[in-house]
Write a protein that holds these residues in place. Structure first.
Motif, PDB file in Angstrom:
ATOM      1  N   UNK A   1       0.903  -1.236   0.116  1.00 56.81           N
ATOM      2  CA  UNK A   1       0.172  -0.254  -0.169  1.00 56.81           C
ATOM      3  C   UNK A   1       0.975   1.264  -0.067  1.00 56.81           C
ATOM      4  N   UNK A   2       1.858   1.351   0.771  1.00 55.98           N
ATOM      5  CA  UNK A   2       2.874   2.336   0.992  1.00 55.98           C
ATOM      6  C   UNK A   2       3.494   2.715  -0.499  1.00 55.98           C
ATOM      7  N   UNK A   3       3.880   1.504  -1.398  1.00 59.23           N
ATOM      8  CA  UNK A   3       4.582   1.836  -2.476  1.00 59.23           C
ATOM      9  C   UNK A   3       3.424   2.393  -3.446  1.00 59.23           C
ATOM     10  N   UNK A   4       2.198   1.953  -3.427  1.00 58.26           N
ATOM     11  CA  UNK A   4       1.032   2.518  -4.357  1.00 58.26           C
ATOM     12  C   UNK A   4       0.962   3.856  -3.956  1.00 58.26           C
ATOM     13  N   UNK A   5       1.032   4.234  -2.842  1.00 61.17           N
ATOM     14  CA  UNK A   5       0.900   5.753  -2.547  1.00 61.17           C
ATOM     15  C   UNK A   5       2.017   6.478  -3.144  1.00 61.17           C
ATOM     16  N   UNK A   6       3.102   6.038  -2.704  1.00 61.46           N
ATOM     17  CA  UNK A   6       4.190   6.757  -3.361  1.00 61.46           C
ATOM     18  C   UNK A   6       4.324   6.824  -4.912  1.00 61.46           C
ATOM     19  N   UNK A   7       3.852   5.782  -5.554  1.00 64.36           N
ATOM     20  CA  UNK A   7       3.771   5.791  -6.891  1.00 64.36           C
ATOM     21  C   UNK A   7       2.989   6.962  -7.470  1.00 64.36           C
TER      22      UNK A   7
ATOM     23  N   UNK B   1      -0.826  -7.661  -7.124  1.00 66.80           N
ATOM     24  CA  UNK B   1      -0.095  -7.666  -8.492  1.00 66.80           C
ATOM     25  C   UNK B   1      -0.893  -6.856  -9.509  1.00 66.80           C
ATOM     26  N   UNK B   2      -2.082  -7.186  -9.602  1.00 68.51           N
ATOM     27  CA  UNK B   2      -3.072  -6.710 -10.777  1.00 68.51           C
ATOM     28  C   UNK B   2      -3.129  -5.230 -10.742  1.00 68.51           C
ATOM     29  N   UNK B   3      -3.481  -4.733  -9.364  1.00 69.46           N
ATOM     30  CA  UNK B   3      -3.419  -3.195  -9.136  1.00 69.46           C
ATOM     31  C   UNK B   3      -2.235  -2.422  -9.397  1.00 69.46           C
ATOM     32  N   UNK B   4      -1.172  -3.258  -9.064  1.00 72.63           N
ATOM     33  CA  UNK B   4       0.279  -2.528  -9.335  1.00 72.63           C
ATOM     34  C   UNK B   4       0.413  -2.390 -10.784  1.00 72.63           C
ATOM     35  N   UNK B   5       0.041  -3.764 -11.329  1.00 68.03           N
ATOM     36  CA  UNK B   5       0.376  -3.618 -12.781  1.00 68.03           C
ATOM     37  C   UNK B   5      -0.232  -2.444 -13.592  1.00 68.03           C
ATOM     38  N   UNK B   6      -1.783  -2.307 -13.071  1.00 68.46           N
ATOM     39  CA  UNK B   6      -2.289  -1.463 -13.805  1.00 68.46           C
ATOM     40  C   UNK B   6      -1.560  -0.087 -13.555  1.00 68.46           C
ATOM     41  N   UNK B   7      -1.521   0.135 -12.298  1.00 69.44           N
ATOM     42  CA  UNK B   7      -0.704   1.544 -11.903  1.00 69.44           C
ATOM     43  C   UNK B   7       0.327   1.771 -12.771  1.00 69.44           C
ATOM     44  N   UNK B   8       1.439   0.808 -12.809  1.00 70.60           N
ATOM     45  CA  UNK B   8       2.535   1.026 -13.937  1.00 70.60           C
ATOM     46  C   UNK B   8       2.128   1.250 -15.389  1.00 70.60           C
TER      47      UNK B   8
ATOM     48  N   UNK C   1      -0.491   3.054 -16.196  1.00 73.87           N
ATOM     49  CA  UNK C   1      -1.153   4.321 -16.233  1.00 73.87           C
ATOM     50  C   UNK C   1      -0.091   5.112 -16.237  1.00 73.87           C
ATOM     51  N   UNK C   2       1.072   4.791 -15.738  1.00 72.80           N
ATOM     52  CA  UNK C   2       2.310   5.674 -15.406  1.00 72.80           C
ATOM     53  C   UNK C   2       2.700   5.786 -16.818  1.00 72.80           C
TER      54      UNK C   2
ATOM     55  N   UNK D   1      -3.062  14.421 -15.140  1.00 65.76           N
ATOM     56  CA  UNK D   1      -4.200  14.446 -14.075  1.00 65.76           C
ATOM     57  C   UNK D   1      -5.044  13.291 -14.428  1.00 65.76           C
ATOM     58  N   UNK D   2      -5.341  13.079 -15.607  1.00 65.08           N
ATOM     59  CA  UNK D   2      -6.152  11.748 -15.872  1.00 65.08           C
ATOM     60  C   UNK D   2      -5.711  10.565 -15.324  1.00 65.08           C
ATOM     61  N   UNK D   3      -4.346  10.256 -15.535  1.00 62.57           N
ATOM     62  CA  UNK D   3      -3.522   9.076 -14.995  1.00 62.57           C
ATOM     63  C   UNK D   3      -3.495   9.131 -13.530  1.00 62.57           C
ATOM     64  N   UNK D   4      -3.464  10.228 -13.019  1.00 60.85           N
ATOM     65  CA  UNK D   4      -3.195  10.238 -11.509  1.00 60.85           C
ATOM     66  C   UNK D   4      -4.820  10.013 -10.973  1.00 60.85           C
ATOM     67  N   UNK D   5      -5.850  10.303 -11.413  1.00 60.29           N
ATOM     68  CA  UNK D   5      -7.032  10.053 -10.975  1.00 60.29           C
ATOM     69  C   UNK D   5      -7.064   8.492 -10.998  1.00 60.29           C
ATOM     70  N   UNK D   6      -6.632   7.873 -12.161  1.00 57.59           N
ATOM     71  CA  UNK D   6      -6.660   6.313 -12.325  1.00 57.59           C
ATOM     72  C   UNK D   6      -5.717   6.003 -11.145  1.00 57.59           C
ATOM     73  N   UNK D   7      -4.747   6.440 -10.856  1.00 57.48           N
ATOM     74  CA  UNK D   7      -3.871   5.761  -9.819  1.00 57.48           C
ATOM     75  C   UNK D   7      -4.518   5.766  -8.396  1.00 57.48           C
ATOM     76  N   UNK D   8      -4.982   6.934  -8.222  1.00 59.27           N
ATOM     77  CA  UNK D   8      -5.751   7.019  -7.076  1.00 59.27           C
ATOM     78  C   UNK D   8      -6.676   6.237  -6.838  1.00 59.27           C
ATOM     79  N   UNK D   9      -7.682   5.870  -7.795  1.00 59.93           N
ATOM     80  CA  UNK D   9      -8.903   5.056  -7.789  1.00 59.93           C
ATOM     81  C   UNK D   9      -8.172   3.443  -7.477  1.00 59.93           C
TER      82      UNK D   9
END
Length: 309
Positions: free
Chosen positions: A190-196, A262-269, A271-272, A284-292
């Motif tokens: 969770x901490x890594x997702x937040x930092x991402x 794993x799935x959520x992290x890959x989707x975050x990558x 989006x990046x 901003x659009x991709x940041x919103x996706x990462x927040x979600x």
């Protein structure tokens, strides 16, 4: 005057990052605690309410007040073109002055200490380890003499990451009196997702941060100054890929539940990597996706723990 101050406080809090970071950290741990203690009834619900209030205080009030004050004084908030970045804008809107924000931050720390005293009475003196990490992170991220957010890598690794890990682990400890291995893995992920998504958040402000006095050299600004803005999405993706790696390890070594991570992290990558660092709307659009994704990740783990208790 009072109503204006209250409105300013709500503006300052910025509930979206609080929900995505601290509240999700608490939700994760509540789910694991319900699973490990075999139901809802055995949990001290007053402690959960206090934890939510403490998280709201330290992140929503203390960290945001001190960050707004520092970034306004350096000039980066005035120049930020970001849609979600650039602070809460409470100074620009006339809700608070720089001095008042400092007072708000200090009062928030005192409130957090008061909550800590009560939480200690429910658990043990060791709960202060987690509380003090939270206070340290809220202060050191923006305020003198540290201002960790103004240096590459320090803001995320010495303030943001420890704050989220402490919030997750501290919640579980307060609810159960111990710290379990799965919760440690969940806290790291969770901490890594937040930092991402924090890296994504900073991407909008690169030019404004370069022009700040003193310069705000966030990690993304540092990377952009050396190899160009085009490389910034790779940096953001690297944090999500690190979360992916940790999630794979957790899936293999701890529990299959972490395949969701794993799935959520890959989707975050993903989006990046889809981000155009020269386009504020796209950032901003991709940041919103990462927040979600961060919210969904916490909800999925929470739901799985509830269902399988």
């Amino acid at each position: 005057m009072l109503l204006r101050s209250i409105k300013g406080l709500f503006t300052l809090i910025r509930i979206v990052p609080v929900l995505s970071w601290s509240f999700c950290a608490i939700l994760l741990s509540v789910g694991f605690a319900i699973h490990d203690r075999h139901g809802l009834g055995s949990l001290p619900w007053i402690a959960i309410c206090l934890l939510l209030l403490g998280a709201l205080t330290l992140q929503g009030i203390v960290a945001h007040a001190l960050n707004d004050r520092t970034d306004w004084r350096s000039g980066t908030d005035q120049k930020s073109p970001g849609i979600l970045s650039g602070g809460s804008k409470v100074i620009r809107k006339g809700f608070y002055s720089e001095t008042q924000l400092l007072v708000v931050g200090i009062l928030g720390i005192l409130l957090a200490i008061g909550l800590g005293v009560y939480l200690q009475s429910l658990t043990a003196h060791s709960v202060w380890i987690f509380i003090l990490v939270g206070i340290w992170s809220a202060w050191s991220y923006s305020s003198y003499p540290f201002r960790l957010s103004y240096y590459p890598f320090l803001g995320e690794w010495l303030a943001a990451f420890p704050a989220m890990a402490a919030c997750t682990l501290g919640t579980y400890y307060i609810l159960t009196g111990s710290v379990s291995v799965p919760v440690i893995w969940a806290a790291i992920i969770h901490s890594l997702l937040c930092v991402g998504w924090l890296m994504q958040h900073h991407t909008s402000d690169i030019d404004a941060d370069w022009e700040a006095v003193p310069q705000k050299i966030t990690t993304v600004a540092w990377i952009a100054s050396r190899v160009g803005k085009s490389a910034v999405p790779n940096l953001t993706a690297s944090y999500f890929l690190l979360a992916t790696f940790v999630s794979i390890l957790a899936t293999l070594a701890v529990h299959k539940i972490f395949i969701l991570s794993v799935l959520c992290s890959l989707l975050g990558a993903s989006s990046a990597r889809q981000t155009n660092p020269f386009n504020i709307a796209n950032i901003t659009f991709n940041q919103v996706k990462m927040i979600l994704l961060t919210l969904i990740h916490a909800l999925l783990l929470f739901g799985f723990e509830i269902v399988t208790r």
